[in-house]
Scaffold this active site. Structure first.
Site, PDB file in Angstrom:
ATOM      1  N   CYS A 112       0.802  -1.230   0.000  1.00 54.22           N
ATOM      2  CA  CYS A 112       0.000   0.000   0.000  1.00 54.22           C
ATOM      3  C   CYS A 112       0.834   1.280   0.000  1.00 54.22           C
ATOM      4  O   CYS A 112       0.336   2.338  -0.385  1.00 54.22           O
ATOM      5  CB  CYS A 112      -0.931  -0.014   1.201  1.00 54.22           C
ATOM      6  SG  CYS A 112      -1.828  -1.576   1.382  1.00 54.22           S
ATOM      7  N   HIS A 259      -3.627   6.700   0.660  1.00 56.98           N
ATOM      8  CA  HIS A 259      -3.952   5.356   0.178  1.00 56.98           C
ATOM      9  C   HIS A 259      -5.428   5.078   0.443  1.00 56.98           C
ATOM     10  O   HIS A 259      -5.916   5.277   1.569  1.00 56.98           O
ATOM     11  CB  HIS A 259      -3.067   4.332   0.885  1.00 56.98           C
ATOM     12  CG  HIS A 259      -3.564   2.925   0.777  1.00 56.98           C
ATOM     13  ND1 HIS A 259      -3.790   2.314  -0.430  1.00 56.98           N
ATOM     14  CD2 HIS A 259      -3.900   2.016   1.753  1.00 56.98           C
ATOM     15  CE1 HIS A 259      -4.220   1.077  -0.203  1.00 56.98           C
ATOM     16  NE2 HIS A 259      -4.305   0.880   1.096  1.00 56.98           N
ATOM     17  N   ASN A 289     -10.028  -1.095  -3.112  1.00 59.71           N
ATOM     18  CA  ASN A 289      -8.653  -0.909  -2.666  1.00 59.71           C
ATOM     19  C   ASN A 289      -7.733  -1.675  -3.609  1.00 59.71           C
ATOM     20  O   ASN A 289      -7.669  -2.902  -3.578  1.00 59.71           O
ATOM     21  CB  ASN A 289      -8.514  -1.427  -1.229  1.00 59.71           C
ATOM     22  CG  ASN A 289      -7.115  -1.301  -0.668  1.00 59.71           C
ATOM     23  OD1 ASN A 289      -6.141  -1.172  -1.389  1.00 59.71           O
ATOM     24  ND2 ASN A 289      -6.995  -1.362   0.652  1.00 59.71           N
TER      25      ASN A 289
END
Length: 332
Positions: A112, A259, A289
């Site tokens: 991430c 993020h 995501n």
């Protein structure tokens, strides 16, 4: 010797998995509840024979359209779902894209925070004169690691890739970085089996938690509460450290792109840091995501929709698997 982001684009797989599909498959959560809980309505998922390398090629082809490929001096590919243990996916991609053989190429395994780390590597390659133009690609297919009955992770993660060209510049478009690592939390987001530490898969009876997360060593496991605690412990201080490293105040930053983990975490961080809603990106509604690709996808969308404009100071913040975090200021 400065550097800047010259071009950026992304690719999403054609197959779409929406919340109604998950509701039919898994039950328990309604489509509306999933969207309310995580801020995601649909996500793009690779087909069985589509890989992170395939997506990286598609994203890179888009960003290289109309660009002289012979100018690329280095290729960086961030992925945690490579086609092979070896060879390096970036080496295969160099050939597929038709980049010159004097172009360096490496993979780096990070999740991430991968885009921010990739910018540091690109900036370093340019600063040391190794390359004047770097192609950075982030590409991830976490869907291939997720148990088909894991409603928690299936509702969150989508697949996607982004490609960014970073160039030598007279303008300081990629400014000061802050990076961090805490490997003691590695087991909170992990695929335990399948690599060389635990090569054999156990095919165990999967244990489901109260929140619908499967704790299977053969599949992606995420301890959501521990990841949340890590995030709220680390990110507020990280934001302040980024400001100090760049001699800025909060009000000096024109826009914040974090993020895109999930809506709950981002809402908490924005409230805690007292960031105005109109200066904070939150939109994973149609992508989910996408791990290392979330920040560049968000940046493309902000540019396309004129949310950010040339000269704006933008804070990028990545955090997650590793445990790892990083942030910087960029100016487009």
């Amino acid at each position: 010797m400065h550097s800047r982001i010259a071009k950026i684009d992304y690719y999403l797989p054609k197959r779409i998995l929406d919340n109604k599909d998950l509701e039919k498959e898994l039950g328990a959560w309604s489509a509306e509840k999933i969207e309310e809980k995580v801020g995601i309505r649909q996500r793009h998922i690779t087909t069985q024979d589509e890989t992170a390398l395939d997506m990286a090629y598609e994203a890179a082809s888009k960003v290289l359209e109309g660009y002289n490929k012979d100018d690329i001096g280095f290729l960086l590919l961030c992925t945690q779902s490579p086609d092979f243990f070896l060879p390096t996916s970036a080496c295969i991609l160099q050939d597929k894209l038709g980049l010159k053989t004097s172009c360096g190429a490496i993979d780096f395994n990070l999740g991430c925070s991968g885009f921010v780390y990739g910018l540091t590597l690109a900036k370093g390659l340019i600063a040391t004169g190794v390359a004047n133009k770097v192609l950075l690609i982030t590409s991830e297919t976490y869907s291939k690691y997720i148990h088909p009955m894991d409603k928690g992770n299936r509702s969150i993660f989508g697949d996607g890739a982004a490609a960014t060209i970073i160039e030598k510049s007279d303008i300081d478009g990629i400014k000061g970085f802050i990076l961090g690592t805490d490997g003691s939390g590695y087991a909170n987001l992990i695929v335990r089996n399948g690599a060389l530490r635990h090569p054999e898969k156990d095919n165990p009876e999967s244990v489901i938690d109260d929140d619908g997360t499967f704790n299977s060593p053969d599949h992606l496991y995420m301890d959501g509460s521990e990841i949340f605690n890590f995030t709220i412990d680390i990110i507020p201080d990280l934001v302040q450290d980024i400001l100090k490293a760049n001699n800025l105040l909060m009000e000096d930053v024109d826009y914040f792109i974090f993020h895109q983990a999930n809506k709950f975490i981002l809402d908490y961080l924005r409230d805690y840091l007292d960031i105005p809603v109109d200066k904070f990106y939150l939109n994973m509604l149609f992508t989910g995501n996408t791990v290392s690709a979330t920040i560049p996808i968000a940046l493309v969308d902000c540019l396309s929709n004129k949310i950010v404009k040339p000269g704006d100071k933008i804070m990028l913040v990545g955090f997650g698997v590793g445990l790892s975090w990083g942030g910087c200021i960029i100016e487009i």
